[in-house]
Design a protein around this motif. Structure first.
Motif, PDB file in Angstrom:
ATOM      1  N   LEU A 133       0.773  -1.312   0.021  1.00  0.00           N
ATOM      2  CA  LEU A 133      -0.184   0.033   0.076  1.00  0.00           C
ATOM      3  C   LEU A 133       0.981   1.098  -0.007  1.00  0.00           C
ATOM      4  O   LEU A 133       0.553   2.090  -0.589  1.00  0.00           O
ATOM      5  CB  LEU A 133      -1.065  -0.139   1.098  1.00  0.00           C
ATOM      6  CG  LEU A 133      -2.135  -1.227   1.294  1.00  0.00           C
ATOM      7  CD1 LEU A 133      -2.916  -0.992   2.541  1.00  0.00           C
ATOM      8  CD2 LEU A 133      -3.124  -1.126  -0.063  1.00  0.00           C
TER       9      LEU A 133
ATOM     10  N   ALA B  50       2.482   1.955  -3.425  1.00  0.00           N
ATOM     11  CA  ALA B  50       1.171   2.455  -4.207  1.00  0.00           C
ATOM     12  C   ALA B  50       0.895   4.174  -3.998  1.00  0.00           C
ATOM     13  O   ALA B  50      -0.005   4.790  -4.316  1.00  0.00           O
ATOM     14  CB  ALA B  50      -0.067   1.841  -4.237  1.00  0.00           C
TER      15      ALA B  50
ATOM     16  N   VAL C 287      -4.353  -2.942  -3.886  1.00  0.00           N
ATOM     17  CA  VAL C 287      -4.571  -1.451  -3.884  1.00  0.00           C
ATOM     18  C   VAL C 287      -5.764  -1.097  -4.709  1.00  0.00           C
ATOM     19  O   VAL C 287      -6.232  -0.077  -4.396  1.00  0.00           O
ATOM     20  CB  VAL C 287      -3.276  -1.143  -4.893  1.00  0.00           C
ATOM     21  CG1 VAL C 287      -3.233   0.192  -5.328  1.00  0.00           C
ATOM     22  CG2 VAL C 287      -1.887  -1.414  -4.289  1.00  0.00           C
TER      23      VAL C 287
END
Length: 282
Positions: A29, A32, A125
Motif C-alpha cells: 500500500l 502505491a 491496491v
C-alpha cells in the motif's frame, strides 16, 4: 463522536497478526502512495478509528478468533454521514457465496468488502483505493452537513435577534402612541378646542393603536382583514350593542400598510354611522 484527525483520515489500518502478512500488505500500500499502519488487534483498530482512519484491512482469522462486538458497536454508533469501510482478506474458498460467516460479518460490521486470498498486489491496491474514494465522499457529506448546520444555527440566531428588535420596536411604538394621545389631549384641552374635536382625534389614535396591536400579534407579516375590522368596531359594539354590527365575508390577509389604512377607514365609517347613519340613536 469526536472529529478524526484530518492528517490520519485516509490511512489504512492493517490487522494481520500472522507471519509477515501485515508488513507485506503495508509495504504494498505504501508503494502505491497510500498511508498504512499495522494494528495489533481489533481493539487497537477501534482506538485508531477514534483518532482517524480511512478503512480497516482485516484477515478473516482475526474475526474468527477475536471478539469483534466492540468494533461492531463502534460502527453502529457512527455519525449519520459515516459508513466506515472494512476489507476482509478471506481464506481461500472463503468468498461470500461459500462462507456462511461472511453474511454474519457483513451484518455486524456494515460496509464490508471481501477479498479472497491469494490475490495480486494490484488487486489489493485497487480495492483499498475504491474504499478510500467512498470514504472521501463521506467526508464531503460531513462537510456539507456541518456547513448546513452552521447556516441553520446562524439563521436561528438572526431570527431571535430580529424578534428581539421587533418586540422592542413594538414596545416603543405603543409607548409613543400613548404619549402622542396624552400630549394631544392636553394641548387641545388647554387650547380651547371643542370636546368633539378632541374626542375625534383621540379615537383615531386609539384606532391606529389597535391596528398596530393586530400587526404586532402577526409579527408585522400582515393581518387578517376580519380581525382589523373587529378591533375597529369593538368600541362601537360596547356602546351600541354587538347585534347592531354584523360582519360577513371570507378571510383575507392584507399587508401592514393596507391594514393601517383599513383600520382608520373603518373607524371613520363607524364614526359617521354613529353620527348620521345606521348606528345613530335617532
Amino acid at each position: 463522536m469526536s472529529r478524526p484527525d484530518p492528517s490520519l483520515s485516509e490511512r489504512a489500518l492493517v490487522v494481520a497478526p500472522y507471519g509477515r502478512d501485515a508488513s507485506l500488505a503495508v509495504a504494498v500500500l505504501r508503494e502505491a502512495g497510500l498511508t498504512a499502519e499495522i494494528c495489533e488487534d481489533l481493539l487497537d483498530v477501534q482506538r485508531a478509528c477514534g483518532v482517524g482512519a480511512g478503512l480497516a484491512l482485516i484477515v478473516e482469522e482475526v474475526l474468527q478468533e477475536e471478539d469483534y462486538a466492540p468494533l461492531a458497536r463502534w460502527i453502529e454508533a457512527q455519525a449519520p454521514w459515516s459508513d466506515f469501510p472494512i476489507v476482509v482478506l478471506a481464506q481461500r474458498g472463503g468468498g461470500l457465496e461459500r462462507n456462511p460467516s461472511a453474511a454474519r460479518y457483513t451484518l455486524a460490521l456494515g460496509n464490508v468488502t471481501f477479498l479472497e486470498r491469494p490475490f495480486h498486489p494490484t488487486t489489493l491496491v485497487s480495492v483499498v483505493q475504491t474504499a478510500l474514494r467512498g470514504r472521501r465522499r463521506q467526508y464531503e457529506a460531513r462537510e456539507r452537513l456541518e456547513t448546513l448546520r452552521t447556516a441553520v444555527l446562524q439563521q436561528d440566531a438572526d431570527q431571535q435577534h430580529l424578534r428581539l428588535l421587533i418586540n422592542e420596536l413594538n414596545h416603543r411604538v405603543k409607548n409613543t402612541l400613548a404619549t402622542v394621545q396624552s400630549i394631544s389631549s392636553q394641548t387641545l384641552r388647554g387650547g380651547g378646542v371643542a370636546t368633539a374635536t378632541r374626542d375625534t382625534l383621540t379615537a383615531r389614535i386609539v384606532a391606529l393603536s389597535k391596528a398596530h396591536d393586530v400587526l404586532t400579534d402577526e409579527q408585522w407579516s400582515g393581518a387578517d382583514l376580519r380581525e382589523i375590522a373587529n378591533r375597529a368596531a369593538q368600541p362601537f359594539r360596547l356602546g351600541l350593542g354587538a347585534e347592531r354590527i354584523v360582519m360577513k365575508g371570507p378571510s383575507v390577509r392584507v399587508p401592514p400598510k393596507t391594514a393601517i389604512a383599513m383600520a382608520l377607514a373603518l373607524h371613520e365609517l363607524a364614526t359617521n354611522a354613529v353620527k348620521y347613519g345606521a348606528l345613530s340613536q335617532a
